[in-house]
Design an enzyme around this catalytic site. Sequence first.
Site, PDB file in Angstrom:
ATOM      1  N   ARG A  37      45.555  22.194 -19.561  1.00 27.89           N
ATOM      2  CA  ARG A  37      44.758  23.344 -20.004  1.00 27.89           C
ATOM      3  C   ARG A  37      45.293  23.986 -21.276  1.00 27.89           C
ATOM      4  O   ARG A  37      44.536  24.605 -22.029  1.00 27.89           O
ATOM      5  CB  ARG A  37      44.662  24.385 -18.885  1.00 27.89           C
ATOM      6  CG  ARG A  37      43.802  23.917 -17.716  1.00 27.89           C
ATOM      7  CD  ARG A  37      43.455  25.044 -16.780  1.00 27.89           C
ATOM      8  NE  ARG A  37      42.588  24.590 -15.703  1.00 27.89           N
ATOM      9  CZ  ARG A  37      42.156  25.356 -14.713  1.00 27.89           C
ATOM     10  NH1 ARG A  37      42.506  26.631 -14.678  1.00 27.89           N
ATOM     11  NH2 ARG A  37      41.376  24.874 -13.776  1.00 27.89           N
ATOM     12  N   ASP A 139      38.054  40.740 -12.400  1.00 28.65           N
ATOM     13  CA  ASP A 139      38.879  39.547 -12.529  1.00 28.65           C
ATOM     14  C   ASP A 139      39.927  39.829 -13.595  1.00 28.65           C
ATOM     15  O   ASP A 139      39.762  40.737 -14.416  1.00 28.65           O
ATOM     16  CB  ASP A 139      38.023  38.331 -12.918  1.00 28.65           C
ATOM     17  CG  ASP A 139      38.698  37.012 -12.545  1.00 28.65           C
ATOM     18  OD1 ASP A 139      38.425  36.499 -11.442  1.00 28.65           O
ATOM     19  OD2 ASP A 139      39.516  36.514 -13.329  1.00 28.65           O
TER      20      ASP A 139
END
Length: 267
Positions: A37, A139
């Site tokens: 990632r 979030d």
Amino acid sequence: MQASTLSDQEFGEFQRLIYRLAGIHLSPAKKALVCGRLAKRLKHYSFDSYRDYLRLLTSGKEPAELQTALDLLTTNETYFFREPKHFEFLQQRILAERRPGSPFRVWSAACSSGEEPFTLAMVLADRLGEAPWEIVASDISTRVLERARGGLYAMERARHIPQRYLQEYCLKGVGSQDGRFLVDKRLRARVNFQQINLNETLPRLGEFDVVFLRNVMIYFNTDTKARVVERIAATLKPGGYLIIGHSESLNGVTDVLSAVRPSVYRK
């Protein structure tokens, strides 16, 4: 340029950084995920090593890049009506017991790209109609929150949404939006998206009837779990419910909440 490798020492530094920022413990099994990632960020900066990227993150010179790294390493898979028994419990038990009057408030505390809060919105709109209700959805990742606010999803994401909800609360895209659907603006207006780090002091959110905190605590150690649950329990109304993932448990974590059934707790 040859792909860089992530050494065990560098991975350990990423582990400590993510734990310090988000309270998330990256297990050794996540090394490949970190490597994959973050590889694009190395390429973006033309860095030769993860060490160079770590140096940038810890320098304090690029706070936006720190958020980008956090976004990339904390995003979780989600979908509409995931773990459906929780939504059945919400309909059949919690909403059935609700006393009319005060607004019914739900917090989706790790909402990712919005599927969970919009699932909740469909259930509440169906059961409560025009009665006062609202959803706070939060979030740690600004990237997924941006996506969630749009309420726009690929059509294959709709496969778990009951047909009548799909017809009532979702608009099928045409033309340039073919193959996508949009959550109806009536529902989008009832969901307030905010960036919140559960590992830090919470902003003033008011009190909730229900908090969904699902499939997040698997990334926390016991101490972090206890701190996060303590903060969240303080936002629950007396008699309010905390719903966690089916694979999670609060055994030995808190004495403020009582187990109602596996993965469902009550204050």
